[in-house]
Design a protein around this motif. Structure first.
Motif, PDB file in Angstrom:
ATOM      1  N   GLY A  39       0.665  -1.333   0.024  1.00 11.61           N
ATOM      2  CA  GLY A  39       0.166  -0.150  -0.032  1.00 11.61           C
ATOM      3  C   GLY A  39       0.698   1.177  -0.191  1.00 11.61           C
ATOM      4  O   GLY A  39       0.134   2.500   0.037  1.00 11.61           O
ATOM      5  N   THR A  40       2.226   1.205   0.151  1.00 10.36           N
ATOM      6  CA  THR A  40       3.036   2.358   0.179  1.00 10.36           C
ATOM      7  C   THR A  40       3.923   2.522  -0.841  1.00 10.36           C
ATOM      8  O   THR A  40       4.216   1.571  -1.407  1.00 10.36           O
ATOM      9  CB  THR A  40       3.682   2.558   1.696  1.00 10.36           C
ATOM     10  N   TYR A  41       4.232   3.729  -1.362  1.00  7.97           N
ATOM     11  CA  TYR A  41       5.353   3.981  -2.176  1.00  7.97           C
ATOM     12  C   TYR A  41       6.689   3.835  -1.537  1.00  7.97           C
ATOM     13  O   TYR A  41       6.747   4.472  -0.409  1.00  7.97           O
ATOM     14  CB  TYR A  41       5.360   5.063  -2.817  1.00  7.97           C
ATOM     15  N   SER A  42       7.780   3.600  -2.133  1.00  8.50           N
ATOM     16  CA  SER A  42       9.087   3.660  -1.432  1.00  8.50           C
ATOM     17  C   SER A  42       9.958   3.835  -2.715  1.00  8.50           C
ATOM     18  O   SER A  42       9.854   3.661  -3.831  1.00  8.50           O
ATOM     19  CB  SER A  42       9.400   2.340  -0.479  1.00  8.50           C
ATOM     20  N   SER A  43      11.447   3.881  -2.049  1.00  9.12           N
ATOM     21  CA  SER A  43      12.390   4.146  -2.978  1.00  9.12           C
ATOM     22  C   SER A  43      12.822   2.579  -3.519  1.00  9.12           C
ATOM     23  O   SER A  43      12.367   1.678  -3.180  1.00  9.12           O
ATOM     24  CB  SER A  43      13.557   4.703  -2.592  1.00  9.12           C
ATOM     25  N   GLY A  44      13.803   2.761  -4.668  1.00 10.97           N
ATOM     26  CA  GLY A  44      14.407   1.380  -5.133  1.00 10.97           C
ATOM     27  C   GLY A  44      13.663   0.968  -6.311  1.00 10.97           C
ATOM     28  O   GLY A  44      13.115  -0.404  -6.307  1.00 10.97           O
ATOM     29  N   PHE A  45      13.842   1.484  -7.457  1.00  6.07           N
ATOM     30  CA  PHE A  45      13.117   1.306  -8.457  1.00  6.07           C
ATOM     31  C   PHE A  45      13.694   0.147  -9.218  1.00  6.07           C
ATOM     32  O   PHE A  45      13.113  -1.061  -9.575  1.00  6.07           O
ATOM     33  CB  PHE A  45      13.126   2.284  -9.488  1.00  6.07           C
ATOM     34  N   GLN A  46      15.127  -0.191  -9.292  1.00  3.94           N
ATOM     35  CA  GLN A  46      15.602  -1.314  -9.582  1.00  3.94           C
ATOM     36  C   GLN A  46      15.120  -2.571  -9.070  1.00  3.94           C
ATOM     37  O   GLN A  46      14.777  -3.713  -9.526  1.00  3.94           O
ATOM     38  CB  GLN A  46      17.253  -1.224  -9.582  1.00  3.94           C
ATOM     39  N   GLU A  47      15.208  -2.779  -7.698  1.00  6.22           N
ATOM     40  CA  GLU A  47      14.758  -3.501  -6.838  1.00  6.22           C
ATOM     41  C   GLU A  47      13.429  -4.311  -7.099  1.00  6.22           C
ATOM     42  O   GLU A  47      13.149  -5.255  -7.372  1.00  6.22           O
ATOM     43  CB  GLU A  47      14.666  -3.286  -5.475  1.00  6.22           C
ATOM     44  N   LYS A  48      12.547  -3.031  -7.404  1.00  9.45           N
ATOM     45  CA  LYS A  48      10.938  -3.422  -7.825  1.00  9.45           C
ATOM     46  C   LYS A  48      11.122  -3.934  -8.885  1.00  9.45           C
ATOM     47  O   LYS A  48      10.153  -4.649  -9.280  1.00  9.45           O
ATOM     48  CB  LYS A  48      10.325  -2.319  -7.650  1.00  9.45           C
ATOM     49  N   GLN A  49      11.885  -3.682  -9.978  1.00 10.62           N
ATOM     50  CA  GLN A  49      11.830  -4.279 -11.391  1.00 10.62           C
ATOM     51  C   GLN A  49      12.355  -5.757 -11.440  1.00 10.62           C
ATOM     52  O   GLN A  49      11.657  -6.348 -12.103  1.00 10.62           O
ATOM     53  CB  GLN A  49      12.727  -3.197 -12.307  1.00 10.62           C
ATOM     54  N   GLU A  50      12.946  -5.981 -10.496  1.00  9.89           N
ATOM     55  CA  GLU A  50      13.597  -7.378 -10.423  1.00  9.89           C
ATOM     56  C   GLU A  50      12.361  -8.171  -9.730  1.00  9.89           C
ATOM     57  O   GLU A  50      12.000  -9.391 -10.207  1.00  9.89           O
ATOM     58  CB  GLU A  50      14.928  -7.366  -9.432  1.00  9.89           C
ATOM     59  N   ILE A  51      11.689  -7.670  -8.813  1.00  8.22           N
ATOM     60  CA  ILE A  51      10.457  -8.281  -8.348  1.00  8.22           C
ATOM     61  C   ILE A  51       9.387  -8.422  -9.485  1.00  8.22           C
ATOM     62  O   ILE A  51       8.801  -9.522  -9.382  1.00  8.22           O
ATOM     63  CB  ILE A  51       9.936  -7.551  -6.770  1.00  8.22           C
ATOM     64  N   VAL A  52       9.237  -7.441 -10.106  1.00  4.76           N
ATOM     65  CA  VAL A  52       8.295  -7.610 -11.174  1.00  4.76           C
ATOM     66  C   VAL A  52       8.774  -8.787 -12.018  1.00  4.76           C
ATOM     67  O   VAL A  52       7.784  -9.424 -12.575  1.00  4.76           O
ATOM     68  CB  VAL A  52       8.025  -6.165 -11.734  1.00  4.76           C
ATOM     69  N   LYS A  53       9.930  -8.548 -12.519  1.00  6.35           N
ATOM     70  CA  LYS A  53      10.316  -9.719 -13.418  1.00  6.35           C
ATOM     71  C   LYS A  53      10.072 -11.025 -12.804  1.00  6.35           C
ATOM     72  O   LYS A  53       9.718 -12.061 -13.556  1.00  6.35           O
ATOM     73  CB  LYS A  53      11.946  -9.685 -13.573  1.00  6.35           C
ATOM     74  N   THR A  54      10.329 -11.510 -11.350  1.00  2.00           N
ATOM     75  CA  THR A  54      10.281 -12.531 -11.045  1.00  2.00           C
ATOM     76  C   THR A  54       8.704 -13.067 -10.669  1.00  2.00           C
ATOM     77  O   THR A  54       8.396 -14.321 -10.950  1.00  2.00           O
ATOM     78  CB  THR A  54      10.613 -12.541  -9.408  1.00  2.00           C
ATOM     79  N   ILE A  55       7.822 -12.234 -10.620  1.00  2.00           N
ATOM     80  CA  ILE A  55       6.357 -12.395 -10.456  1.00  2.00           C
ATOM     81  C   ILE A  55       6.061 -12.748 -11.918  1.00  2.00           C
ATOM     82  O   ILE A  55       5.124 -13.734 -12.099  1.00  2.00           O
ATOM     83  CB  ILE A  55       5.404 -11.095  -9.916  1.00  2.00           C
ATOM     84  N   LYS A  56       6.450 -11.898 -12.858  1.00  2.00           N
ATOM     85  CA  LYS A  56       5.990 -12.178 -14.135  1.00  2.00           C
ATOM     86  C   LYS A  56       6.417 -13.564 -14.680  1.00  2.00           C
ATOM     87  O   LYS A  56       5.633 -14.486 -15.328  1.00  2.00           O
ATOM     88  CB  LYS A  56       6.667 -11.300 -15.192  1.00  2.00           C
ATOM     89  N   SER A  57       7.619 -14.071 -14.426  1.00  2.00           N
ATOM     90  CA  SER A  57       8.202 -15.267 -14.705  1.00  2.00           C
ATOM     91  C   SER A  57       7.319 -16.528 -13.845  1.00  2.00           C
ATOM     92  O   SER A  57       6.983 -17.538 -14.566  1.00  2.00           O
ATOM     93  CB  SER A  57       9.553 -15.447 -14.125  1.00  2.00           C
ATOM     94  N   PHE A  58       6.930 -16.329 -12.609  1.00  2.00           N
ATOM     95  CA  PHE A  58       6.198 -17.018 -11.873  1.00  2.00           C
ATOM     96  C   PHE A  58       4.637 -17.337 -12.770  1.00  2.00           C
ATOM     97  O   PHE A  58       4.208 -18.376 -12.840  1.00  2.00           O
ATOM     98  CB  PHE A  58       5.906 -16.848 -10.444  1.00  2.00           C
ATOM     99  N   LEU A  59       4.244 -16.391 -13.068  1.00  2.00           N
ATOM    100  CA  LEU A  59       2.900 -16.042 -13.459  1.00  2.00           C
ATOM    101  C   LEU A  59       2.914 -16.698 -14.921  1.00  2.00           C
ATOM    102  O   LEU A  59       1.843 -17.562 -15.398  1.00  2.00           O
ATOM    103  CB  LEU A  59       2.187 -14.794 -13.904  1.00  2.00           C
ATOM    104  N   ALA A  60       4.084 -16.551 -15.710  1.00  2.00           N
ATOM    105  CA  ALA A  60       4.101 -17.402 -16.852  1.00  2.00           C
ATOM    106  C   ALA A  60       4.213 -18.816 -16.942  1.00  2.00           C
ATOM    107  O   ALA A  60       3.795 -19.574 -17.727  1.00  2.00           O
ATOM    108  CB  ALA A  60       5.160 -16.760 -17.791  1.00  2.00           C
ATOM    109  N   SER A  61       4.840 -19.284 -15.775  1.00  2.00           N
ATOM    110  CA  SER A  61       5.041 -20.825 -15.579  1.00  2.00           C
ATOM    111  C   SER A  61       3.817 -21.475 -15.211  1.00  2.00           C
ATOM    112  O   SER A  61       3.632 -22.666 -15.009  1.00  2.00           O
ATOM    113  CB  SER A  61       6.179 -21.093 -14.618  1.00  2.00           C
ATOM    114  N   ASN A  62       2.719 -20.741 -14.638  1.00  2.00           N
ATOM    115  CA  ASN A  62       1.457 -21.335 -14.353  1.00  2.00           C
ATOM    116  C   ASN A  62       0.560 -21.556 -15.378  1.00  2.00           C
ATOM    117  O   ASN A  62       0.184 -20.731 -16.305  1.00  2.00           O
ATOM    118  CB  ASN A  62       0.668 -20.695 -13.089  1.00  2.00           C
TER     119      ASN A  62
END
Length: 62
Positions: A39-62
């Motif tokens: 629910g909150t915004y925070s710094s760390g764009f690159q870290e969040k991009q890595e999380i997005v990649k991981t989640i997208k990979s997980f969703l693609a495998s299901n």
């Protein structure tokens, strides 16, 4: 509660304010609804991009 099948995309949403830039991971649902992963915004764009990649990979495998 949402089904994994409802998620059509996931993105990092950025907010530009007086104190700098903050980011939030947002799920995009087929209904058009946007659901923040946290629910909150925070710094760390690159870290969040890595999380997005991981989640997208997980969703693609299901």
């Amino acid at each position: 509660m949402y089904s994994l099948n409802e998620i059509v995309d996931i993105k990092v949403k950025s907010f530009y304010g007086e104190d700098g830039t903050a980011h939030q991971i947002t799920l995009m649902l087929e209904s058009g609804e946007r659901v923040p992963l946290i629910g909150t915004y925070s710094s760390g764009f690159q870290e969040k991009q890595e999380i997005v990649k991981t989640i997208k990979s997980f969703l693609a495998s299901n």
